[in-house]
Design an enzyme around this catalytic site. Sequence first.
Site, PDB file in Angstrom:
ATOM      1  CG  ASP A   1      36.092  39.843  49.198  1.00 16.83           C
ATOM      2  OD1 ASP A   1      34.963  39.595  48.721  1.00 16.83           O
ATOM      3  OD2 ASP A   1      36.932  40.540  48.599  1.00 16.83           O
ATOM      4  CD  GLU A   2      36.422  36.349  45.914  1.00 20.86           C
ATOM      5  OE1 GLU A   2      35.532  35.575  45.531  1.00 20.86           O
ATOM      6  OE2 GLU A   2      36.946  37.214  45.190  1.00 20.86           O
TER       7      GLU A   2
ATOM      8  CD  GLN B   1      32.576  35.943  40.975  1.00 20.65           C
ATOM      9  OE1 GLN B   1      33.786  36.082  40.834  1.00 20.65           O
ATOM     10  NE2 GLN B   1      31.790  36.933  41.336  1.00 20.65           N
TER      11      GLN B   1
ATOM     12  CE  LYS C   1      30.765  39.583  45.210  1.00 22.98           C
ATOM     13  NZ  LYS C   1      30.668  39.916  43.781  1.00 22.98           N
ATOM     14  CB  THR C   2      36.030  43.622  46.741  1.00 21.18           C
ATOM     15  OG1 THR C   2      35.803  42.248  46.452  1.00 21.18           O
ATOM     16  CG2 THR C   2      37.366  43.780  47.437  1.00 21.18           C
TER      17      THR C   2
ATOM     18  NE  ARG D   1      36.807  37.813  37.378  1.00 21.32           N
ATOM     19  CZ  ARG D   1      36.132  38.351  38.400  1.00 21.32           C
ATOM     20  NH1 ARG D   1      36.712  39.210  39.207  1.00 21.32           N
ATOM     21  NH2 ARG D   1      34.878  38.043  38.607  1.00 21.32           N
TER      22      ARG D   1
HETATM   23  P1  ATP Z   1      33.991  40.159  42.122  1.00 18.01           P
HETATM   24  O1  ATP Z   1      32.732  39.374  42.291  1.00 18.01           O
HETATM   25  O2  ATP Z   1      34.594  39.929  40.802  1.00 18.01           O
HETATM   26  O3  ATP Z   1      34.912  40.002  43.281  1.00 18.01           O
HETATM   27  P2  ATP Z   1      33.096  42.632  43.256  1.00 18.01           P
HETATM   28  O4  ATP Z   1      31.632  42.499  43.440  1.00 18.01           O
HETATM   29  O5  ATP Z   1      33.945  42.427  44.445  1.00 18.01           O
HETATM   30  O6  ATP Z   1      33.540  41.698  42.067  1.00 18.01           O
HETATM   31  P3  ATP Z   1      34.502  45.104  42.978  1.00 18.01           P
HETATM   32  O7  ATP Z   1      35.804  44.533  42.585  1.00 18.01           O
HETATM   33  O8  ATP Z   1      34.347  45.597  44.346  1.00 18.01           O
HETATM   34  O9  ATP Z   1      33.346  44.059  42.623  1.00 18.01           O
HETATM   35  O10 ATP Z   1      34.075  46.276  41.993  1.00 18.01           O
HETATM   36  C1  ATP Z   1      34.136  46.121  40.592  1.00 18.01           C
HETATM   37  C2  ATP Z   1      34.505  47.426  39.943  1.00 18.01           C
HETATM   38  O11 ATP Z   1      33.424  48.313  40.028  1.00 18.01           O
HETATM   39  C3  ATP Z   1      35.664  48.116  40.619  1.00 18.01           C
HETATM   40  O12 ATP Z   1      36.440  48.735  39.644  1.00 18.01           O
HETATM   41  C4  ATP Z   1      34.994  49.143  41.506  1.00 18.01           C
HETATM   42  O13 ATP Z   1      35.821  50.241  41.757  1.00 18.01           O
HETATM   43  C5  ATP Z   1      33.790  49.537  40.662  1.00 18.01           C
HETATM   44  N1  ATP Z   1      32.659  49.975  41.488  1.00 18.01           N
HETATM   45  C6  ATP Z   1      32.022  49.281  42.419  1.00 18.01           C
HETATM   46  N2  ATP Z   1      31.023  49.994  42.960  1.00 18.01           N
HETATM   47  C7  ATP Z   1      31.014  51.194  42.341  1.00 18.01           C
HETATM   48  C8  ATP Z   1      30.207  52.383  42.445  1.00 18.01           C
HETATM   49  N3  ATP Z   1      29.202  52.468  43.297  1.00 18.01           N
HETATM   50  N4  ATP Z   1      30.515  53.403  41.633  1.00 18.01           N
HETATM   51  C9  ATP Z   1      31.525  53.317  40.768  1.00 18.01           C
HETATM   52  N5  ATP Z   1      32.313  52.242  40.616  1.00 18.01           N
HETATM   53  C10 ATP Z   1      32.057  51.178  41.396  1.00 18.01           C
HETATM   54 MG    MG Z   2      35.452  41.065  44.873  1.00 25.66          MG
END
Ligand code: ATP
Ligand code: MG
Length: 839
Positions: A259-260, A290, A72-73, A669
Amino acid sequence: MNGFDEDDAFEAAARAVPPAGGPGARASLSQRAMGMDPARHPWLDDLNPAQRAAVEALDGPVLMLAGAGTGKTKALTARIAHLLATGRARPNEILAVTFTNKAAREMKDRVGRLLGHAAEGMPWMGTFHSISVRILRRHAELVGLKSTFTILDTDDQIRLLKQVIAAADMDEKRWPARQLAGLIDGWKNRALVPEKVPSSEASAFNNRGTELYAAYQERLRSLNAVDFGDLLLHVLVIFQTHADVLAQYQRWLTYILVDEYQDTNVAQYLWLRLLAQVHRNICCVGDDDQSIYGWRGAEVGNILRFEKDFPGARVIRLEQNYRSTPHILAAASSVIAQNAGRLGKTLWTDLDEGEKVRLIGHWDGEEEARWIGEEIEALQRGTRGMDPVALSDQAILVRASHQMRAFEDRFLTIGLPYRVIGGPRFYERQEIRDAMAYFRLAVSPEDDLAFERVVNVPKRGIGDKAQQVVQTTARGDRSSLLEGARHAVAASLVTGKAAVELRRFVENVDRWHAAVRAASPATAAPATGEDDALIELPDDAVPPAEDHSHVRLAEAILEESGYVEMWQNDKTPEAPGRLENLKELVKALEQFDNLQGFLEHVALILDNETDAAEKVTLMTLHAAKGLEFPVVFLPGWEDGLFPSQRSMDESGLKGLEEERRLAYVGITRAEELCTISFAGNRRVYGQWQSQMPSRFIDELPEAHVEVLTPPGLYGGGYGAAGAWAGAASAGAGGIFGASAVEARAARADVYNSPGWKRMQDRAGNRPVSQPREARHTVIDLDAVSPHDLGDRVFHRKFGYGHVTAVEGDKLTVEFEQTGPKQVLAGYVVAAVDAGDVPF
Ligand code: ATP
Ligand code: MG
């Protein structure tokens, strides 16, 4: 502030022309100016189709609702890059709300990397608070403030509320300012100005809550000040009452990203909704699983309302998790599945299976810290079947900050570099420094720094003037400040309340110092040579004379000085944590023979600190939101600690579910290795408490968990998990047997067995039964001078070595493996055959 000039931002924003006629016109210009090839969008390359859709759906409302680690981030960051690179928006037209200012900085860096040049001039990227300050400074007069308003910290806020309460003729003792502060913060989180507080809440604070709230706001205004809650609330009021101002921002801030989103409160939600009303280009990302800030007014319902508020919103669900191995993901999903009322999501990953989630029980919290320290070092060396894992890739996530003490102590002792995120390190915390200053004064009344620190903490009416007199008198006498104070009182140089209080303070220190001297180490019984806690004693056996008088003295000092009471009366959210930390400090004392030994230990370990760039991260689960680490340790999974008793007492099932979401945040995490642990015992305020493993442990899926047995060398056959694992496998068919409840009961039986109780009772009375950390009391040291120059000694961390210098009980040892180190005598034993080392 990150060096950004607020006014420039406004001017730039004011000059910015909205991209009339779509992106085309400006796109090529700005792209050319950036030296970019408009056809190339490298930030889209490594996105999956759903993420890509979220990035490219630039117009209209978008909700990205997805589980942890689904990117997402990452997608939000790519969206910013895309907005900029396609010329849809200039940097100052994008409002991007992140959870911390640090997250904002990181996002800006990442955007820069994606674009291939620094993303400068993004003034509207930050937290709700930092962005609100910026807006409020600009329009302060609209809410009766000057642009130079000050932002009050909690202390100032409380002081002001006390005045307001007093002015209303209420007794602050019965109606504490902290309580009123909590009430007002709650209203502000819900965007309620005094006139809007519902009549159903009129009975709050002796029926005068709203009246006092109004009076407080008036006081703030007359002081040209705001509190934290005001930052958002004032901006909201401005937006609601000045359509022209709102319209300006609506025009400027054409793209909004959050975000969040699951952790926004009502005020933040309204603030966003107003800003997005016209252009409706709002993209929120979040995960209902979360949501962990309900206790601060966050409303997970905001996510659910999104589609109602923004009809036609595009809802994008991401299901592929890129962060964690299947085992880790399965463990997290299984725990969170126990919560009712979820939106529900499927998560999958195509990463390699990796390691199972590891589960281990320990005898007590110290052993847990020791074991984790060793694991971290083993992982760093690459001896765990994995490639070496850098320290900065490893994190320990705790539920309560007081849990950090055991880790910090351990890491300082063994020289393992670590950093604490989201707060100072244990011995640097305000309450710990204050308490240590009291102890220092008790040991050395001439310690002027300690005197200065606590002479008026808690506030006892010894103000600046009185303190100046003390300083001058001491300088004149060439004496310590304590003596200066004694003289100043005797000679009536200080008068009134200050004199009364100063006299009491001096008398207190005198009494404590006398107690320290009376309990000189020479009178203490020599420590026994064996780990004899398991030897049965007849019931009438008298425990040895280790009376722990210094621990009781420390408790007395904290009580008699009014210091504990100060925090007990403090109703800020941090206060309970500070009290826990103080208990933790007292607990730490038990491992020493006297206060001096403890103070020296702290001084020495702090002195041994390294400046290594590579550090293990120690932080709370709350602070870990949004972050990721290859290796994660989750200690203290014990009922009452995690889930936290307080949160269950205060919010019942809702509280338990929020705790469970925190468990989900914790497990997710981890990228490669996640280790959950618990201790059978924790000592709280000098009392052993036997702990039940967390109910969340029963919610872990058996197939994805490996139960570790504590190593025999350290578990010694009586570690909690040793007994526990044995009983579990013999009794209820393993902890994940048919009935988790039975397994829990089997564990409970172990804890209730007479043998276990006896061990605990003995342990509670006898620090010698501490399996390892208390080595300096366990080991049969020569009472006077345990080690001489040239002695061969053994240290658990550094191994064998020879003593090269002795100074009191500080030794310099030339270790065979690691070279010279300073250690406390209590931490080494005379070298014997390895098999005989008594720990
Ligand atoms: P959280 O809910 O914990 O905030 P998130 O959904 O924001 O998580 P991110 O932190 O954006 O997730 O991504 C998690 C990990 O996955 C990061 O290391 C990111 O670089 C990797 N990632 C996300 N999307 C891809 C993709 N399409 N290909 C490869 N790696 C990815
Ligand atoms: Mg995130």
